[in-house]
Design a protein around this motif. Structure first.
Motif, PDB file in Angstrom:
ATOM      1  N   SER A 343      -8.762   3.808  -3.789  1.00  0.00           N
ATOM      2  CA  SER A 343      -8.590   2.938  -4.876  1.00  0.00           C
ATOM      3  C   SER A 343      -7.165   2.892  -4.983  1.00  0.00           C
ATOM      4  O   SER A 343      -6.322   3.542  -4.182  1.00  0.00           O
ATOM      5  CB  SER A 343      -9.136   3.520  -5.990  1.00  0.00           C
ATOM      6  OG  SER A 343      -8.725   4.929  -6.233  1.00  0.00           O
ATOM      7  N   LYS A 344      -6.742   2.130  -5.957  1.00  0.00           N
ATOM      8  CA  LYS A 344      -5.162   2.069  -6.100  1.00  0.00           C
ATOM      9  C   LYS A 344      -4.495   3.372  -6.323  1.00  0.00           C
ATOM     10  O   LYS A 344      -4.940   4.126  -7.182  1.00  0.00           O
ATOM     11  CB  LYS A 344      -4.970   0.996  -7.157  1.00  0.00           C
ATOM     12  CG  LYS A 344      -3.425   0.342  -7.372  1.00  0.00           C
ATOM     13  CD  LYS A 344      -3.274  -0.942  -8.243  1.00  0.00           C
ATOM     14  CE  LYS A 344      -1.973  -1.462  -7.993  1.00  0.00           C
ATOM     15  NZ  LYS A 344      -1.817  -2.720  -8.765  1.00  0.00           N
ATOM     16  N   TYR A 349      -4.108   2.995   0.654  1.00  0.00           N
ATOM     17  CA  TYR A 349      -4.386   1.743  -0.122  1.00  0.00           C
ATOM     18  C   TYR A 349      -3.866   0.351   0.413  1.00  0.00           C
ATOM     19  O   TYR A 349      -4.861  -0.602   0.771  1.00  0.00           O
ATOM     20  CB  TYR A 349      -3.925   1.848  -1.750  1.00  0.00           C
ATOM     21  CG  TYR A 349      -4.613   0.548  -2.530  1.00  0.00           C
ATOM     22  CD1 TYR A 349      -5.900   0.556  -2.802  1.00  0.00           C
ATOM     23  CD2 TYR A 349      -3.745  -0.123  -3.182  1.00  0.00           C
ATOM     24  CE1 TYR A 349      -6.521  -0.621  -3.571  1.00  0.00           C
ATOM     25  CE2 TYR A 349      -4.226  -1.323  -3.701  1.00  0.00           C
ATOM     26  CZ  TYR A 349      -5.504  -1.753  -3.928  1.00  0.00           C
ATOM     27  OH  TYR A 349      -6.064  -2.480  -4.658  1.00  0.00           O
ATOM     28  N   ALA A 438     -14.701  -0.733  -2.401  1.00  0.00           N
ATOM     29  CA  ALA A 438     -13.498  -0.182  -1.559  1.00  0.00           C
ATOM     30  C   ALA A 438     -14.107   0.557  -0.539  1.00  0.00           C
ATOM     31  O   ALA A 438     -15.329   1.237  -0.510  1.00  0.00           O
ATOM     32  CB  ALA A 438     -12.694   0.880  -2.643  1.00  0.00           C
ATOM     33  N   ASN A 456     -18.764   0.704   1.934  1.00  0.00           N
ATOM     34  CA  ASN A 456     -19.508   1.252   0.985  1.00  0.00           C
ATOM     35  C   ASN A 456     -20.938   1.247   1.161  1.00  0.00           C
ATOM     36  O   ASN A 456     -21.678   1.954   0.825  1.00  0.00           O
ATOM     37  CB  ASN A 456     -19.214   0.479  -0.326  1.00  0.00           C
ATOM     38  CG  ASN A 456     -19.715   1.109  -1.682  1.00  0.00           C
ATOM     39  OD1 ASN A 456     -19.249   2.098  -2.083  1.00  0.00           O
ATOM     40  ND2 ASN A 456     -20.605   0.362  -2.183  1.00  0.00           N
TER      41      ASN A 456
END
Length: 738
Positions: A343-344, A349, A438, A456
Motif C-alpha cells: 500500500s501507499k 509502492y 494491491a 491478490n
C-alpha cells in the motif's frame, strides 16, 4: 423415468425380495425400516428400508452400519442410484438417474464417480457411450447429438482430443486431430457436394498449409489464415477445364463453406453423482455425528432442508458413502493469506505502480493477431525498445502519480504467443496484475536475493531477476517455447512475461522481473508444501512439527510421505518428467526442484481463525475436514472440481503414505520406509527454478563442496548428473497406486 430403467428397478427389487427370504408381511419402500438377514460373501448382512427425516430413502443390503452389496438410494430432489455398494460407498456397476429423465448406466469408482465404461443418455436423447474418468468423458467414446450429428473418437477431460471423426446430419464429415473440443492439427473435412479441405487446423479453423479441392478435380494450394493479409496460394484448374473456380476467394472457406460445419457442444450434466451427499440419520450402534453439509439440488444450487422439528440447517447428522475417513491424530494449522499488501508508504509502492503501468501498456495496446508459428526474429532480444513514462503522460502513456521511469518488454511477440498457448485471456490477465487490488510482497527474499510478489487473486507470481538469469532465460527461450508447445502437460514453470523498469535519477537502477503462474492457486487450502531436489546436503528445515506453518517450504529430508497416483496419471507423470528433464539437461540447466503442495482431506485444522478473520469450526468432529478453515467453504464435498482439472499436477486426487526414516548416523536416508498409513489428498506439483545455468560459479561451488562432502549429496552438479539423480529420486517418491 424411462421404461428400461423402470423394468430394471423392478427386476432388482424382485431379486432383493428373493434373497431376503419369506416375510411375514409385505413391506413398502416408504415404511421406516424393515430387516431381513441374508448371507453375502459369508458376511451377515441385512435388507433394510430407511426413510430419512430429510425425505431421502434407501432400500437394499446393509452391513456394519452402511450400505453394502446391492441397494437403491432415492434423494428427495428426485435423483436415484441403483446398483452396487461397498462399505457405504458407491462402487461397481450401477444406474444413476436424474429427475429430468437423464440416466447414466455403467461403472462407478470410490466416491460415486462415473469412472470406467458407461453410457450417458441426456434428457433430450443425446447419448455418450464410452470411457469415463472422474465424471468426465476420457478415452475412446461415441457421442450422438439430438440434431443428428455424430462423433466417434478420442476424448480427454470431457472434450474431444486426439483422433476422431465428426459426421454432420447433412452428410459433411471431418476426420483428423482434435484438441480441447475443436479441430486442431492435421485433418480433412469433406462436404456432401464433393469438395474437401486437407491440411492444418488451429482453434477449429484452417491455419497453415492446406489444399482445397473441388469435385471437378481443380484445387487450391497455399498457406491458410482467416486474416486475408496472411493468406497466400495458387489455384490449379482440372485438366480440360477452362477457368472453373479461378475467381474463387479463399476467404469463402471461412465465411461460406464452414458455416454449416459447427461442432455441437456436449450437454452439461446438471449435477454429478459424486457430488450427491448421502445422509443416514439413524445408523445403528453409532452415536458419533458430523456437521451436516448443505445439500446440493439437481441444478447445482445449495438448498436447506427442514427436519421434523423445523430447525434443520446447521444441525448434526451422520454421513456415509462420500464421507472421508477422519484421521484424528494429524492436525494442521489453518492456511493464511501470504504476504504483505503493498500500500501507499511501502518502500516498493512506486515500483509496483511502475510495474502495473508498464504491463497495462504492454498487454493492452493494439497488436495483430498472434500466430503460434513464430519467426526466429521474435526471439531476438537485442532490439532494445524503451518506453518513457513521464508523470504528466505522453502521446502513448497515461499520466500517473509515480516517479518518471522507462519500461522495456523482452520478446513481446513470444510472450503474447505464450499467453495464448496457455489460454490466458488478456483482459483477465490485466485485471489480476493491474486491478484495484494491491500486489502482496512475500515476507522475505528468496535464497538468490530475488523478491517475490503475488497478485491478490493468487493467480500470478512476480519474481525480480538478476541480469545473469535474464541472459539464461533469453538463451533458452526458443527451446522453452518449442517444448511447452509440444507438451501441453509439461510440468515446467509457465512464464507469461519478462520486463524491465529503469528508474530515473543518478542511480539509473534497473529492476528486471518475470511473471509466472502460481502453482498453488486453487480452492483447496495447501496444508503442506515441499521443495524436492534429490540431494541431502542442507536439505532440511530443522523445524519441530509445532512450528511448521502451511506456508513453510519443507525440503527433501523433511519429506515423510510417498505419493501414490492412479495408474493413468502415474504413467503420464513419468513420461512428462522424462521429457521435461531431457529439455532442461539439453539447455544445461540444473538446481531445479519439484514443488509439491498437499491438501489433506479428512483433517481438522487446529487454528480456528480463517484467512478472512471469520470464526470457523475447530477440530471437534463437527466439520468434514480442514477445508472448512478456508472462509467456511466446504470444498472437499466437491472432492475435485472437474472444471479445474485441466492439466497434470493440478487438483489431482491421490493418496499419501506416511514413511519413517531409519536411524542412520553417517548417511541420511532420502526416502523413508512405508508404514501402511494412508491419507486422502489433493496434490499439486510442478518443476520450478529452471533458470540456473551450470556456469563457472556453480562449477566452483561443486569443486569446493566436493572436497568436504559426498559429491552426490550436494545440489551443484553437472546437468546430466543432476537430471539422473532428480529422476531417480522423483520416481521413488511418486509411485503407482495399486
Amino acid at each position: 423415468m424411462n421404461k428400461d430403467l423402470t423394468s430394471l428397478v423392478k427386476a432388482w427389487e424382485t431379486t432383493v425380495r428373493k434373497s431376503a427370504g419369506p416375510k411375514k408381511r409385505a413391506n413398502s419402500i416408504f415404511t421406516p425400516m424393515s430387516v431381513a438377514h441374508v448371507d453375502d460373501d459369508n458376511d451377515v448382512s441385512q435388507i433394510v428400508e430407511k426413510v430419512l427425516s430429510n425425505g431421502d430413502i434407501y432400500k437394499g443390503q446393509w452391513h456394519e452400519n452402511s450400505p453394502h452389496g446391492h441397494g437403491k438410494y432415492l434423494w428427495s430432489d428426485g435423483c436415484m442410484y441403483v446398483g452396487e455398494w461397498k462399505k457405504g460407498d458407491i462402487i461397481g456397476k450401477g444406474i444413476f438417474s436424474w429427475p429430468s429423465g437423464a440416466t447414466y448406466e455403467g461403472d462407478f469408482k470410490s466416491g460415486g464417480y462415473m469412472d470406467g465404461k458407461g453410457t450417458y443418455i441426456g434428457p433430450v436423447g443425446d447419448t455418450y457411450k464410452g470411457c469415463w474418468v472422474m465424471d468426465l468423458r476420457h478415452g475412446e467414446g461415441t457421442q450422438s447429438y439430438l440434431n443428428g450429428d455424430f462423433y466417434d473418437g478420442d476424448w480427454k477431460k470431457g472434450l474431444q482430443s486426439g483422433q476422431g471423426r465428426y459426421q454432420w446430419k447433412n452428410g459433411n464429415h471431418y476426420i483428423g486431430q482434435w484438441r480441447h473440443g475443436v479441430f486442431y492439427g492435421n485433418g480433412t473435412i469433406m462436404w456432401s457436394n464433393g469438395n474437401r479441405y486437407d491440411g492444418c487446423w488451429e482453434e477449429g479453423l484452417p491455419k497453415g498449409n492446406g489444399t482445397f479441392r473441388w469435385g471437378d478435380g481443380s484445387f487450391y494450394v497455399g498457406v491458410w489464415s482467416k486474416d486475408p493479409k496472411e493468406q497466400s496460394g495458387t489455384y490449379y484448374p482440372s485438366s480440360g477445364s477452362s477457368g472453373g473456380n479461378l475467381e474463387w476467394d479463399p476467404q469463402e472457406l471461412y465465411s461460406v463453406d464452414l458455416n454449416d460445419c459447427k461442432v455441437c457442444p456436449c450437454e452439461k450434466v446438471s449435477i454429478f453423482p459424486s457430488r450427491k451427499i448421502l445422509n443416514m440419520l439413524e445408523l445403528e450402534n453409532d452415536g458419533a455425528s458430523l456437521m451436516r453439509p448443505k445439500k446440493m439440488s439437481v441444478d447445482g444450487r445449495i438448498s436447506n432442508y427442514s427436519s421434523e422439528d423445523g430447525s434443520y440447517d446447521g444441525l448434526e447428522s451422520h454421513q456415509v458413502g462420500n464421507s472421508i475417513p477422519r484421521v484424528p491424530h494429524l492436525r494442521l494449522k489453518a492456511p493464511k493469506k501470504q504476504g504483505e499488501a503493498i500500500s501507499k508508504g511501502h518502500k516498493h509502492y512506486d515500483l509496483m505502480l511502475n510495474l502495473q503501468l508498464g504491463i497495462r501498456h504492454a498487454v493492452g495496446r493494439p497488436a495483430p493477431s498472434t500466430s503460434l508459428d513464430l519467426k526466429s526474429s521474435a526471439f531476438d532480444a537485442k532490439e532494445k525498445v524503451w518506453t518513457k513514462f513521464p508523470p504528466e503522460g505522453s502521446k502513448h502513456t497515461p499520466p500517473h502519480q509515480s516517479c518518471e521511469f522507462r519500461w522495456k518488454d523482452y520478446c513481446p511477440v513470444v510472450f503474447r504467443a505464450l499467453r495464448k498457448l496457455f489460454k490466458v485471456d488478456p483482459a483477465d490477465y490485466m485485471i489480476s496484475l493491474c486491478g484495484d487490488d494491491a500486489l502482496r510482497e512475500l515476507s522475505s527474499p528468496g535464497k538468490s536475493g530475488s523478491f517475490f510478489y503475488l497478485t491478490n487473486d493468487d493467480r500470478y507470481m512476480i519474481k525480480t531477476m538478476k541480469k545473469a538469469e535474464v541472459k539464461v532465460f533469453l538463451r533458452m527461450l526458443p527451446g522453452y517455447y518449442k517444448h511447452v508447445r509440444a507438451f501441453e502437460n509439461t510440468l515446467v514453470t509457465k512464464f507469461f512475461g519478462l520486463h524491465c523498469v529503469r528508474l530515473t535519477g543518478a542511480s539509473q537502477k534497473k529492476v528486471r522481473f518475470v511473471i509466472m503462474g502460481n502453482l498453488f492457486c486453487s480452492k483447496y487450502p495447501i496444508h503442506r508444501r515441499f521443495d524436492l531436489k534429490g540431494s541431502t546436503f542442507g536439505r532440511s528445515t530443522d523445524k519441530p512439527e509445532a512450528e511448521i506453518e502451511p506456508t513453510t517450504t519443507l525440503k527433501d529430508l523433511d519429506l515423510n510421505y510417498i505419493f501414490r497416483l492412479r495408474k493413468s496419471w502415474f504413467h503420464e507423470f513419468c513420461r512428462q518428467v522424462d521429457k521435461d528433464c531431457d529439455f532442461l539437461e539439453q539447455e544445461r540447466i540444473m538446481d531445479y526442484s519439484m514443488l509439491v503442495g498437499l491438501h489433506f482431506r479428512g483433517i481438522s485444522c487446529s487454528d480456528n481463525v480463517s484467512p478472512s478473520g471469520t470464526r470457523t469450526p475447530t477440530g471437534n468432529g463437527n466439520s468434514d475436514d480442514g477445508a472448512t478453515c478456508l472462509s467456511g467453504v466446504d470444498v472437499d464435498h466437491l472432492v475435485v472440481d472437474p472444471s479445474r482439472w485441466t492439466q497434470l499436477g493440478i487438483n489431482m486426487p491421490a493418496r499419501a503414505e506416511l514413511t519413517r526414516r531409519r536411524s542412520i548416523c553417517d548417511t541420511p536416508q532420502l526416502v523413508g520406509e512405508p508404514t501402511g498409513e494412508f491419507y486422502e489428498i489433493i496434490i499439486f506439483f510442478g518443476i520450478i527454478d529452471i533458470l540456473q545455468n551450470y556456469d563457472i560459479s556453480k562449477k566452483l561451488e561443486h569443486a569446493y563442496k566436493a572436497f568436504q562432502y559426498d559429491s552426490t549429496s550436494i545440489s551443484a552438479v553437472d546437468p546430466r548428473q543432476y537430471s539422473k539423480r532428480f529422476r531417480d529420486f522423483i520416481s521413488s517418491v511418486f509411485v503407482e497406486d495399486t
